[in-house]
Design a protein around this motif. Sequence first.
Motif: not given
Length: 375
Positions: A332-341, A350-351, A371-375
């Motif tokens: 499973v490959t997913a693009i996720i948006s993360v609200d982080e401090r 985005k990861y 996982g890896k950062v993409i934006g």
Amino acid sequence: MRTGAWISLIVSVFIVGGAGSAAWAVRSEVPKQLTGAPMLAISDDSRSKGSKTLKDIIFETQKLVVMIETENGTQGSGFLYNEQGDLITNAHVVAGAQDVKIKTADARELEGEVIGISTETDVAVVRVPGLAGLEPLELVRDQKAEVGDDVLAVGSPLGFQNTVTTGIISGLGRSFEIEPYKYSDLYQISAPIAPGNSGGPLVDQASGAVLGINSAGIEQGSIGFSIPIVNIIEMAEEWSKQPMAELPALSFTDDSDLMPEKASMEEYAEYLVTHFYDSLNNADYVYAYSLLGGNWKEGTSYEKFREGYIPTRNVVIDDMIVKTSGTDEATVTAIISVDERVDGKYVLSKYQVTYRVGYENDILKLLSGKGKVIG
């Protein structure tokens, strides 16, 4: 048995979690540390000390909802309703059984005995001595819900224990028949329920009190049906006072013509990853961690797990692609948006995360991930 058949006993309405349903289950385990993917974290003092929040109600309810399994592979849910250790569930969950296995939210496995079961109404009571003395869930005994009331459905759909879905009361007084039971005066709910939800509680979001027993669903669309607790509580209490000396013989026809298709590996894998992040967004770290494979947990600790994800406030799945490797494994490959401090401020990142999903001891798990950062 990895995935079982979902029984549909009339054209559009099916009993969820009945005979022949999925027998595999996710077990709760002691959490350690997950790395490679951001998650939601909420500090211990984030809960209100005044009125109960939705998360308070979910947390308190989940502790008193169990998974019920029988020797023939039937799997459903039940909830504690008195201090004697008695559970209310659906009759079709325990039909044909006297002794059943109980799995609690804190990973205990207990023995239960069916002490009452109806031949007309889809209700049964299971006594679990290991739960005696616990404070039960509050029941709405003197009034019924109304259309528009916000509700929670808690249970174990597809074997994923303590899953919570939200919705509203969307209809009242629904009736139909699924032999040998007659269902009447039901709540229709918009909270989606699936095989394994049967016997779980329908909970008032405002108070946390139990309104009904989730019992059936529509194959097409997110529609479920619940038996109002006020309609059956006297029957349940009578069994608790005087258990049946002999249980009536009950069974369901295992007819393949009545069974919808099994879920595919793609559907299970997508559900598992989505459910994983839903659990994290509800701050249920113990349960989320139980979805991981054993190799992933080695050499880590819960303290590091919690500390690593406190900066993360919320995760949203933007896109997901599932590729299978036969019938037992998927990627499973997913693009996720993360609200982080970051540096004292919340930023949206985005990861891309990738998970390998497969069976471990016949239980579907997240075997590995990165996982890896993409934006």
